[in-house]
Design an enzyme around this catalytic site. Structure first.
Site: not given
Length: 601
Positions: A76, A150, A174
């Site tokens: 990420k 997210s 997330s």
């Protein structure tokens, strides 16, 4: 090896062992990226030649010294990878780090190869996956739906089988919501178990690095490598070594009281959750309804004073200078924090502490809690109409978890009646990651689902791990300390691990003792030939914990040596003969659990 070859860790390692090369794996990775044709997944891709150089540096295939040898993973883009830009989905914020985040370093040292950096809700603020200035990643199962955030890009890359696993982060869900919406596993560890050094903070006091994988076993393999103390992270915590033990035959599993369920009109998701609970019952576990009002109250705090201010504090200087660089929704959330005072923050801390005190007995009353991962699926059109409300609703069953210092793992449980993915999340107190993961693995296998958005079947169940070494003492339990029984929490509180179901040698009698609370049996060796085999469980304690356990045992019970049917023996509960006055002989039932069931019938 074809492009359809499964990318779970065991399959890739079998291919390497058979002579397949890392170069062939890299070719397939890039072929899959092209085939998926989703510009929203990756914000930066590794250079092919650099990947080959990194692979050459691994040396010959060796999973002993490098347990993730040649395994591709994604990161990420709020987690640093040396030489790759870190943007947090905000181009004006971008920088190129010289060093890896600690977790990335650990995984590289284990032989894993970084394929690229993935898209996210900007600054990891959101559960929808659409708050990005870049193209929005498409949900891997149905492109009409939000991908979840997210950690959107990481989840989608894993679901498509582009990588074997991916790193995300988790503050409000997330690392779980995108897993549930894309039919994969999302492991949110105990806070502090995986270092966040080299991670752009959202809420630093709550942030966790999460792991997306196609199977629980793969997520656990990565976690066991990544979960190490790190002196460079002041929030790092050292837990006892994490082991995956067998699941006890009966767990007390907390579920929200049905009057507290929230599915926002999504009957298909509600039915899928009920189906998952039925499966847990069929596996032999005991479901316990818990009032959930205070869990929801804790969840609501996350986007109030203290923790909104913490998000703002993480990027305050940049936000104050470059507010226009932020996504409109993210800007609105962060901008609101500028009106908050220190008093608002402290009031939030006080409110949370009061709620922690209220829910602590509920959490302690069960072994695990099982909740829906998400209450519903939302379409991209839904988010355009209600960007704040729908995001908040997605966090119904996730927002409270980090605030209450719990670990969790999202696991697919089947397809809904409309074919969309269904998922539950298993939650436990910090440090109990092993128990939730062990049960999650059984749930996932029982679903018989294909992996992610692929057609790959689930791999065969791995062979049981060898017994753990160390100064562990086997303890035979026969009654109220059995799994799922009222006093089992005493064992767990001492760090006990379930070992196995067993039977005594054919030499014992079992009695229901009079006047005990909670009800308890007494096991005694028969003086004659009328002994029987009695069902028991064997748990393991450290020598120090065993001493504390023995010291707390009340008369007329005591610890003696119990002979087992397999020819071994272990310490366990026996009763004094004098306590049998007024006791009921229940030997014929073959065990305490069978007697309790018959009494409740």
């Amino acid at each position: 090896m074809t492009q359809e070859q499964a990318f779970d860790i065991a399959s890739l390692h079998r291919a390497y062992k058979a002579g397949w090369s890392v170069g062939e794996m890299v070719d397939i990775v890039f072929a899959r990226i092209a085939a998926v044709d989703d510009a929203g997944i990756f914000l930066h891709l590794a250079d092919r030649q650099q990947l080959m150089d990194d692979a050459s540096a691994l040396g010959p295939f060796d999973t002993t010294s490098r347990p993730l040898w040649g395994i591709p993973f994604a990161v990420k883009d709020n987690i640093d990878v040396a030489g790759m830009p870190t943007t947090a989905a905000c181009p004006n914020y971008a920088y190129v780090p010289d060093t890896d985040a600690t977790v990335v370093r650990f995984l590289k040292e284990a032989g894993a190869l970084v394929i690229g950096k993935t898209n996210l809700d900007q600054f990891a603020t959101g559960l929808v996956g659409v708050r990005t200035p870049y193209p929005v990643p498409r949900n891997a199962i149905d492109a009409r739906l939000v991908p979840g955030g997210s950690s959107s890009g990481s989840a989608v890359a894993t679901a498509h089988g582009i990588v074997s696993f991916a790193l995300g982060t988790d503050t409000a869900g997330s690392g779980r919501i995108p897993a549930g919406l894309n039919n994969i596993v999302g492991l949110k560890p105990s806070a502090g178990a995986i270092s966040t050094a080299g991670v752009i903070p959202a809420c630093r006091t709550l942030d966790c690095v999460s792991i997306f994988a196609l199977t629980v076993d793969d997520a656990w393999s990565v976690f066991s490598i990544a979960a190490k103390p790190d002196t460079s992270d002041p929030y790092s915590r050292e837990f006892a070594p994490f082991y995956r033990d067998p699941v006890p035959p009966v767990l007390a599993i907390g579920v929200p009281a049905k009057t507290d369920w929230h599915f926002f009109g999504d009957a298909a998701m509600e039915a899928a959750y009920e189906s998952a609970l039925s499966r847990l019952r069929a596996m032999g576990h005991r479901l316990v309804e818990l009032p959930f009002t205070d869990f929801y109250a804790a969840a609501n705090l996350l986007y109030e004073g203290a923790w909104v201010a913490e998000r703002y504090a993480a990027v305050k200087d940049f936000f104050d200078m470059s507010e226009s660089s932020f996504h409109p929704v993210t800007r609105k959330i962060y901008g609101a924090a500028k009106t908050l005072s220190a008093a608002d923050a402290f009031n939030g801390f006080y409110a949370l502490q009061a709620l922690r005190r209220k829910v602590a007995p509920l959490i302690a009353s069960v072994d695990l809690i099982c909740v829906p991962t998400a209450p519903t699926h939302y379409t991209l059109a839904d988010l355009e109409a209600e960007p704040i409300r729908e995001n908040s609703r997605l966090g119904t069953y996730t927002n409270f978890v980090n605030l209450l210092d719990m670990c969790g793992i999202a696991v697919p449980t089947g397809a809904r009646t409309d074919g969309l993915p269904a998922s539950v999340t298993l939650l436990a107190p910090a440090g109990k990651d092993d128990l939730s993961a062990s049960l999650a693995a059984e749930l996932h296998r029982a679903s018989e689902l294909a992996l992610g958005a692929t057609v790959w079947p689930q791999p065969e169940k791995p062979k049981a791990a060898a017994p753990r070494s160390g100064d562990l003492v086997d303890v035979v339990v026969v009654g109220a300390h059995l799994s799922g029984m009222p006093l089992n929490a005493e064992l767990r509180g001492l760090g006990a691990r379930f070992s196995r179901v067993a039977q005594t040698a054919k030499a014992y009698r079992l009695y229901a003792l009079a006047g005990t609370s909670p009800p308890k049996p007494g096991l005694i060796r028969s003086a004659g030939a009328d002994g029987a085999m009695i069902d028991v469980e064997v748990w393991q304690l450290t020598a120090e914990a065993f001493g504390r356990f023995v010291a707390a045992i009340p008369s007329p019970l005591g610890i003696g040596t119990i002979s087992l049917a397999d020819g071994t023996s272990a310490k366990g509960f026996l009763v004094e003969a004098a306590a049998l006055n007024g006791a009921k002989d229940i030997t014929a039932y073959g065990g305490w659990r069978a007697y309790v069931r018959s009494s409740a019938a």
